[in-house]
Structure formats: structure tokens, C-alpha cells
Design an enzyme around this catalytic site. Structure first.
Site, PDB file in Angstrom:
ATOM      1  N   LYS A   1       0.808  -1.329  -0.191  1.00 19.64           N
ATOM      2  CA  LYS A   1      -0.094   0.116  -0.050  1.00 19.64           C
ATOM      3  C   LYS A   1       0.801   1.464  -0.074  1.00 19.64           C
ATOM      4  O   LYS A   1       0.697   2.332  -0.639  1.00 19.64           O
ATOM      5  CB  LYS A   1      -0.896   0.115   1.240  1.00 19.64           C
ATOM      6  CG  LYS A   1      -2.167  -1.098   1.231  1.00 19.64           C
ATOM      7  CD  LYS A   1      -2.960  -1.264   2.242  1.00 19.64           C
ATOM      8  CE  LYS A   1      -3.993  -2.452   2.164  1.00 19.64           C
ATOM      9  NZ  LYS A   1      -4.376  -2.966   3.084  1.00 19.64           N
TER      10      LYS A   1
ATOM     11  N   GLN B   1      -4.845  -1.574   9.734  1.00 15.86           N
ATOM     12  CA  GLN B   1      -4.550  -2.920   8.947  1.00 15.86           C
ATOM     13  C   GLN B   1      -5.440  -4.087   9.916  1.00 15.86           C
ATOM     14  O   GLN B   1      -4.655  -4.170  11.015  1.00 15.86           O
ATOM     15  CB  GLN B   1      -3.073  -3.170   8.711  1.00 15.86           C
ATOM     16  CG  GLN B   1      -2.887  -4.385   8.096  1.00 15.86           C
ATOM     17  CD  GLN B   1      -3.432  -4.529   6.442  1.00 15.86           C
ATOM     18  OE1 GLN B   1      -3.273  -3.415   5.912  1.00 15.86           O
ATOM     19  NE2 GLN B   1      -4.123  -5.508   6.119  1.00 15.86           N
TER      20      GLN B   1
ATOM     21  N   ASP C   1     -11.072   2.804   3.974  1.00 20.91           N
ATOM     22  CA  ASP C   1     -11.531   1.321   3.568  1.00 20.91           C
ATOM     23  C   ASP C   1     -12.973   1.024   3.660  1.00 20.91           C
ATOM     24  O   ASP C   1     -13.410  -0.178   3.046  1.00 20.91           O
ATOM     25  CB  ASP C   1     -11.057   0.565   5.179  1.00 20.91           C
ATOM     26  CG  ASP C   1      -9.863  -0.390   4.703  1.00 20.91           C
ATOM     27  OD1 ASP C   1      -9.531  -0.783   3.619  1.00 20.91           O
ATOM     28  OD2 ASP C   1      -9.176  -0.869   5.688  1.00 20.91           O
TER      29      ASP C   1
END
Ligand code: NAP
Length: 283
Positions: free
Chosen positions: A52, A96, A119
Site C-alpha cells: 500500500k 490494517q 477502507d
């Protein structure tokens, strides 16, 4: 024999376009920034976060990774998120997953400001997506929609069967396909006679995390098959949920694993970060 949908190539193309958009934003004084918080030592998570970070650099998005030790308390993590929420230089925040056992995932995801939740996992964004309003949709389903558009695959009026109903893939996928006017069937581990559903499908999206969940006898001639799964085969190689070799002979379009849905997921995260920055500066 199906057309193989090249997620890697599409992701490169989209990243080139994003790079130009980010350059323009920077000229207007907007510096999109993503902060990824990584707690603990999960090796796969470290690889995902590195990828990422690399992708952000490729398109010019500022990226910071905050690495915290395995024993980090929930309170400490919530305090860090609180500071990132307040920091006006930060457009996107991503924690994460998975998190260590002492930390409650739901509590943490709900602590992120919805307008920085790139997200798309905050309940506010889940709600906005299901009513078709402006929020953030999760990256994997958005990436699949982008691939279908790229290959000019019509969605409206098509029968779409989705295997899997997780909060990060299956459910948002169903919401997005419905928003694009497909007739959607959601299947899961309690579905009776899965094949009876998949054989009716014009588009099958498989996100079960089990090898060979979709075999050629379960697919209609000419169907579009999207494979989200990431598994290891007996030789330890990455493979999807679909019996690719046999299904590609029957499908009209199919995504490979690797090189299909995976690369598109990171690209959509970048897209959400750019969107977050644009909305932030518009507000
Ligand atoms: P998950 O949370 O484990 O959910 C799996 C879903 O599949 C569940 O809804 C489960 O049903 C259903 N299922 C499992 N076995 C089934 C079967 N035999 N028949 C029908 N339904 C079945 O997984 P996830 O997070 O959604 O991820 C799914 C897969 O996609 C994994 O392999 C993951 O690694 C991969 N993935 C890839 C990307 C990418 O970027 N390429 C991103 C995210 C995930 P129940 O709800 O009834 O248990």
C-alpha cells in the site's frame, strides 16, 4: 475460451491517471495523505502494508506507516486514531486487520472518522453505500466494478450470484451490484444446492476463501466469472476459489489469481484516498 481480465494492467493504467490527478491537486495546494496503522507482527499484514505504501508513492500520495508492537493496548490505539482524526494534514486513515486479540476490531473501526475511513468499514459508510449516497465503498468490491466497466460488461438486468457474505467483500459487493441494477443472489455456507444458483448466473463473483468452490459444471456457458479468493494450492502457489483451467473454457470473461482482483484492491484504496482529500478540501 474466456477473455482473461487483466487486473494488473488495468491497475497500472488507473495509477497513471491518478498520478496526473494528484499532480494537479498538489498544484492547487492539496496534498493527499494516507496513514496506515499496523499493530503486531503478522507477516502477511506487513506485506500488504508495504504494498500500500509503495502504491501511494507511485501516484504521489503522501503515505505514513505507524508500526505498533503486538502488545499495544486498545486505549493506546484509540488515542493514536483520535490524534489522526484531529490532524488536518491526514485525509485517510487505515487500520490494517487483523488486530491482536486484546483489541476489539469493531471499536477501533468505529473510532475512525467516517470521512477519513478510506477502507469503507465504518458503519456510517456501510449505511451510506447501501442507500447509494456519498461515502466510501470498500476497495475490493469497487475494484471489481471498475474491472467490469473496463471490459464493457453490462451489469443492469443481469443475474449476479455472489458466493460469500463477509462484511469486507461479499456484502458490499451485493450492495454495489444492486446499485448497478443487477438482480443479486447472495450465497454462503448455509446455501442449499449452490450449483442450482450459480448455473442461472450471468455474473458469478466468488469470495469464499476455499479452493474449487466453483467448478465448470456449476457455470453457465458464457458467464462472467470473478475470483476474489486467495488460497495456496498443493504446490504452495497462490490460487483462487475457482477451478480456473476448466471454468475458463466455459466462461466469456474470467479473472486470474494472481493478477486479477488483487491489484485492483490497492488501486481503489488510492482512489478513496484521493476522494477523501478532495472532499476534505471542498468542505
Ligand atoms: P470470509 O470472511 O472468510 O468469508 C467467506 C465467506 O464465504 C463466508 O460468507 C462463508 O459463508 C462463505 N463460504 C465459505 N465456504 C463456502 C462454501 N463452501 N460455499 C458457499 N459459501 C462459502 O472471507 P473474506 O474476507 O470475504 O475473503 C474471501 C476470500 O477473498 C479469501 O480467500 C480472501 O483471502 C480473499 N480476499 C481477497 C482480496 C483481494 O484483494 N484479492 C481482498 C479480500 C479478500 P458463511 O458466512 O456462512 O460462513
Amino acid at each position: 475460451m474466456a477473455t482473461i481480465m487483466d487486473g494488473k494492467a488495468l491497475s497500472q493504467k488507473l495509477k497513471q491517471q491518478m498520478k496526473l490527478r494528484v499532480e494537479e491537486m498538489k498544484q492547487a495546494g492539496i496534498m493527499p495523505k494516507l496513514v496506515v496503522v499496523l499493530v503486531g507482527n503478522d507477516p502477511a499484514s506487513h506485506v500488504y502494508v508495504r504494498n500500500k505504501h509503495k502504491a501511494c508513492n507511485e501516484v504521489g500520495i503522501l503515505s505514513e506507516v505507524i508500526e505498533l508492537p503486538e502488545e499495544t493496548s486498545q486505549q493506546t490505539l484509540l488515542e493514536i486514531i483520535g490524534k489522526l482524526n484531529q490532524d488536518s494534514t491526514v485525509d485517510g486513515i487505515l487500520v490494517q486487520l487483523p488486530l491482536p486479540k486484546q483489541i476489539n476490531e469493531k471499536t477501533v473501526l468505529r473510532a475512525i472518522l467516517p470521512e477519513k475511513d478510506v477502507d469503507g468499514f465504518h458503519p456510517v459508510n456501510v449505511g451510506l453505500m447501501s442507500i447509494g449516497d456519498e461515502g466510501f465503498a470498500p476497495a475490493t468490491p469497487s475494484g471489481i466494478i471498475a474491472m467490469l466497466h473496463e471490459y464493457h460488461i453490462p451489469i443492469a438486468g443481469k443475474n449476479c450470484v455472489i458466493i460469500g457474505r463477509s462484511n469486507i467483500v461479499g456484502k458490499p459487493m451485493a450492495a454495489l451490484m444492486l446499485r448497478h441494477d443487477a438482480t443479486v443472489t447472495s450465497c454462503h455456507s448455509k446455501t442449499k444446492d449452490l450449483a442450482q444458483h450459480t448455473r442461472q448466473a450471468d455474473i458469478v463473483i466468488v469470495a469464499a476463501g476455499r479452493r474449487n468452490v466453483l467448478t465448470a459444471d456449476m457455470v453457465k456457458e458464457g458467464a462472467v466469472v470473478i475470483d476474489v479468493g486467495m488460497n495456496r494450492n498443493d504446490e504452495g502457489k497462490l490460487c483462487g476459489d475457482v477451478d480456473f483451467a476448466a471454468v475458463k473454457e466455459k466462461a466469456s470473461y474470467i479473472t486470474p489469481v494472481p493478477g486479477g482482483v488483487g491489484p485492483m484492491t490497492i488501486t481503489e484504496l488510492l482512489e478513496n484516498t484521493i476522494l477523501a482529500a478532495q472532499r476534505h478540501h471542498r468542505a
